[in-house]
Design a protein around this motif. Structure first.
Motif, PDB file in Angstrom:
ATOM      1  N   HIS A 134       0.829  -1.212   0.000  1.00  0.00           N
ATOM      2  CA  HIS A 134       0.000   0.000   0.000  1.00  0.00           C
ATOM      3  C   HIS A 134       0.859   1.256   0.000  1.00  0.00           C
ATOM      4  CE1 HIS A 134       0.549  -0.439   4.438  1.00  0.00           C
ATOM      5  NE2 HIS A 134       0.542   0.874   4.416  1.00  0.00           N
ATOM      6  N   ASP A 135       2.106   1.167   0.527  1.00  0.00           N
ATOM      7  CA  ASP A 135       3.017   2.318   0.476  1.00  0.00           C
ATOM      8  C   ASP A 135       3.463   2.578  -0.962  1.00  0.00           C
ATOM      9  OD1 ASP A 135       3.189   2.871   3.318  1.00  0.00           O
ATOM     10  OD2 ASP A 135       4.372   1.039   3.486  1.00  0.00           O
ATOM     11  N   GLU A 136       3.711   1.506  -1.718  1.00  0.00           N
ATOM     12  CA  GLU A 136       4.120   1.659  -3.107  1.00  0.00           C
ATOM     13  C   GLU A 136       2.990   2.266  -3.941  1.00  0.00           C
ATOM     14  OE1 GLU A 136       5.675  -1.989  -4.619  1.00  0.00           O
ATOM     15  OE2 GLU A 136       7.216  -2.157  -3.077  1.00  0.00           O
ATOM     16  N   GLU A 137       1.760   1.860  -3.642  1.00  0.00           N
ATOM     17  CA  GLU A 137       0.613   2.423  -4.353  1.00  0.00           C
ATOM     18  C   GLU A 137       0.479   3.915  -4.059  1.00  0.00           C
ATOM     19  OE1 GLU A 137      -3.156   4.039  -5.077  1.00  0.00           O
ATOM     20  OE2 GLU A 137      -2.531   3.555  -3.028  1.00  0.00           O
ATOM     21  N   ARG A 138       0.677   4.285  -2.804  1.00  0.00           N
ATOM     22  CA  ARG A 138       0.625   5.712  -2.435  1.00  0.00           C
ATOM     23  C   ARG A 138       1.737   6.498  -3.133  1.00  0.00           C
ATOM     24  NH1 ARG A 138       0.213   4.844   4.131  1.00  0.00           N
ATOM     25  NH2 ARG A 138      -2.014   4.356   4.282  1.00  0.00           N
ATOM     26  N   ARG A 139       2.918   5.903  -3.192  1.00  0.00           N
ATOM     27  CA  ARG A 139       4.059   6.572  -3.821  1.00  0.00           C
ATOM     28  C   ARG A 139       3.786   6.823  -5.311  1.00  0.00           C
ATOM     29  NH1 ARG A 139       7.435   3.138  -2.329  1.00  0.00           N
ATOM     30  NH2 ARG A 139       8.209   4.162  -0.455  1.00  0.00           N
ATOM     31  N   LYS A 140       3.250   5.824  -5.993  1.00  0.00           N
ATOM     32  CA  LYS A 140       2.940   5.979  -7.417  1.00  0.00           C
ATOM     33  C   LYS A 140       1.885   7.073  -7.621  1.00  0.00           C
ATOM     34  CE  LYS A 140       4.059   1.244  -8.777  1.00  0.00           C
ATOM     35  NZ  LYS A 140       3.507  -0.054  -9.278  1.00  0.00           N
ATOM     36  N   ARG A 141       0.911   7.121  -6.714  1.00  0.00           N
ATOM     37  CA  ARG A 141      -0.128   8.147  -6.796  1.00  0.00           C
ATOM     38  C   ARG A 141       0.494   9.542  -6.683  1.00  0.00           C
ATOM     39  NH1 ARG A 141      -4.360   7.796  -2.166  1.00  0.00           N
ATOM     40  NH2 ARG A 141      -3.618   5.640  -2.241  1.00  0.00           N
ATOM     41  N   HIS A 142       1.420   9.673  -5.740  1.00  0.00           N
ATOM     42  CA  HIS A 142       2.100  10.947  -5.526  1.00  0.00           C
ATOM     43  C   HIS A 142       2.931  11.333  -6.740  1.00  0.00           C
ATOM     44  CE1 HIS A 142       5.520  13.184  -3.214  1.00  0.00           C
ATOM     45  NE2 HIS A 142       4.789  14.012  -3.909  1.00  0.00           N
ATOM     46  N   TYR A 143       3.744  10.405  -7.243  1.00  0.00           N
ATOM     47  CA  TYR A 143       4.610  10.708  -8.379  1.00  0.00           C
ATOM     48  C   TYR A 143       3.782  11.083  -9.611  1.00  0.00           C
ATOM     49  CZ  TYR A 143       8.554   8.734  -5.747  1.00  0.00           C
ATOM     50  OH  TYR A 143       9.519   8.481  -4.803  1.00  0.00           O
ATOM     51  N   LEU A 161       0.815  12.525  -9.629  1.00  0.00           N
ATOM     52  CA  LEU A 161       0.274  13.867  -9.432  1.00  0.00           C
ATOM     53  C   LEU A 161       1.362  14.926  -9.607  1.00  0.00           C
ATOM     54  CD1 LEU A 161      -2.401  15.311  -8.619  1.00  0.00           C
ATOM     55  CD2 LEU A 161      -1.563  15.284  -6.265  1.00  0.00           C
ATOM     56  N   ALA A 162       2.610  14.571  -9.246  1.00  0.00           N
ATOM     57  CA  ALA A 162       3.710  15.540  -9.310  1.00  0.00           C
ATOM     58  C   ALA A 162       4.267  15.720 -10.713  1.00  0.00           C
ATOM     59  CB  ALA A 162       4.836  15.097  -8.374  1.00  0.00           C
ATOM     60  N   THR A 163       4.071  14.744 -11.582  1.00  0.00           N
ATOM     61  CA  THR A 163       4.763  14.786 -12.876  1.00  0.00           C
ATOM     62  C   THR A 163       3.855  14.748 -14.095  1.00  0.00           C
ATOM     63  OG1 THR A 163       5.014  12.369 -12.876  1.00  0.00           O
ATOM     64  CG2 THR A 163       6.805  13.665 -11.893  1.00  0.00           C
ATOM     65  N   ARG A 164       2.557  14.539 -13.901  1.00  0.00           N
ATOM     66  CA  ARG A 164       1.658  14.421 -15.051  1.00  0.00           C
ATOM     67  C   ARG A 164       0.585  15.507 -15.015  1.00  0.00           C
ATOM     68  NH1 ARG A 164      -0.457   8.686 -14.052  1.00  0.00           N
ATOM     69  NH2 ARG A 164      -1.938   9.289 -15.689  1.00  0.00           N
ATOM     70  N   PRO A 165       0.118  15.935 -16.181  1.00  0.00           N
ATOM     71  CA  PRO A 165      -0.914  16.989 -16.236  1.00  0.00           C
ATOM     72  C   PRO A 165      -2.299  16.414 -15.966  1.00  0.00           C
ATOM     73  CG  PRO A 165      -0.324  16.319 -18.445  1.00  0.00           C
ATOM     74  CD  PRO A 165       0.597  15.566 -17.529  1.00  0.00           C
ATOM     75  N   TRP A 217      12.671   9.244 -12.074  1.00  0.00           N
ATOM     76  CA  TRP A 217      13.950   9.914 -12.314  1.00  0.00           C
ATOM     77  C   TRP A 217      13.769  11.386 -12.653  1.00  0.00           C
ATOM     78  CZ3 TRP A 217      16.965   7.461  -9.684  1.00  0.00           C
ATOM     79  CH2 TRP A 217      17.208   6.092  -9.789  1.00  0.00           C
ATOM     80  N   GLN A 218      12.583  11.766 -13.129  1.00  0.00           N
ATOM     81  CA  GLN A 218      12.327  13.193 -13.364  1.00  0.00           C
ATOM     82  C   GLN A 218      12.418  13.991 -12.070  1.00  0.00           C
ATOM     83  OE1 GLN A 218       8.568  12.632 -15.907  1.00  0.00           O
ATOM     84  NE2 GLN A 218       9.329  14.639 -16.539  1.00  0.00           N
ATOM     85  N   LEU A 219      12.215  13.325 -10.947  1.00  0.00           N
ATOM     86  CA  LEU A 219      12.228  14.008  -9.655  1.00  0.00           C
ATOM     87  C   LEU A 219      13.623  14.062  -9.039  1.00  0.00           C
ATOM     88  CD1 LEU A 219       8.983  12.357  -8.203  1.00  0.00           C
ATOM     89  CD2 LEU A 219       9.209  14.616  -9.273  1.00  0.00           C
TER      90      LEU A 219
END
Length: 274
Positions: free
Chosen positions: A98-107, A109-113, A233-235
């Motif tokens: 569930h932490d990995e799922e949260r991380r993907k959600r965050h990334y 939101l941070a990198t996609r329009p 890696w964009q981050l």
């Protein structure tokens, strides 16, 4: 041999960053106390340290238990006589599915329009999850620091290195508010205690890593899709994870006689946080 003869306690030494720092210290002549809650995993680390010609005492310790911490330092006193250096590295990190799922959600939101929205994490976090991270990542740092200072202040010498995270100095880990809060507490604790005890020649500082090139992190990256990997890696402007030996070299300086830093928070994140 910048640490020749010094007794260095490294918590969470069974792997990853703790192992890297312990090996870096051993190469500089320190006598190592490698501790971890996973006692079996300490054996290969102890062997590596001894292959470098350094003395090593390996101890099981649950840093979230103050009695266990006090017992560990009593055993160190009996074996080595004192403690000169403490690295508070032991920590829980968000690594469950569930932490990995949260991380993907965050990334994402941070990198996609995509439309702005809440990550929806804190509102669903349980008391148990919150307290579990706090007990190891904050209580553990306090318990070990308290025990170390009882030795260091009396001998008027010591170096304490707290391992924080960019999560504690930024929103880089907005996917893990419990982890961010705990590491933020470590940062504040470092500043306060660093000021408090420097007059006794005890220097307390904090390294805030970004990603660390550990087997666990590499496994996480390997299971990402090419798009997800590129998003991550964009981050990180440097485009790679930090190596344990790179962090170890920084820890050697902070543990050495050459250190002139007090209560410093060192951002070592490859540009992920600037």
């Amino acid at each position: 041999m910048k640490l020749k003869g010094k007794v260095a306690v490294v918590t969470g030494a069974a792997g990853g960053l703790g192992r890297g720092i312990a090996l870096s210290f051993a190469r500089e002549g320190a006598r190592i106390v490698a501790c971890d809650i996973n006692e079996a995993a300490l054996a290969p680390v102890k062997a590596e340290i001894q292959e470098l010609g350094a003395e090593c005492l390996s101890l099981r310790c649950d840093v979230s238990d103050s009695a266990d911490v006090d017992a560990m330092f009593a055993r160190i006193d009996a074996y080595f006589g004192t403690t000169h250096i403490l690295v508070n590295n032991a920590a829980l990190v968000p690594e469950k599915p569930h932490d990995e799922e949260r991380r993907k959600r965050h990334y994402g939101l941070a990198t996609r329009p995509i439309p702005r929205q809440s990550l929806g994490i804190t509102k669903d976090m349980s008391d148990t999850e919150w307290h579990r991270f706090w007990s190891v990542n904050v209580d553990g740092v306090f318990f070990c620091t308290r025990a170390a200072l009882q030795r260091m202040e009396a001998q008027r010498y010591g170096r304490i290195i707290n391992i924080g995270s960019v999560a504690g100095i930024s929103a880089a880990s907005a996917h893990s508010p419990h982890y961010s809060a705990a590491k933020g507490a470590v940062v504040a604790f470092t500043r306060s205690v660093g000021y408090e005890v420097c007059g006794a020649n005890v220097l307390v500082n904090c390294i805030c890593p970004g990603g660390v090139q550990t087997p666990a992190f590499e496994r996480y990256i390997d299971q990402l899709s090419p798009e997800e990997r590129n998003t991550m890696w964009q981050l990180v402007p440097l485009g790679r994870l930090g190596k344990p030996e790179e962090y170890g070299a920084l820890a050697v300086y902070l543990a050495s006689e050459e250190c002139y830093l007090v209560g410093s928070i060192i951002n070592a994140s490859g540009g992920a946080v600037v």
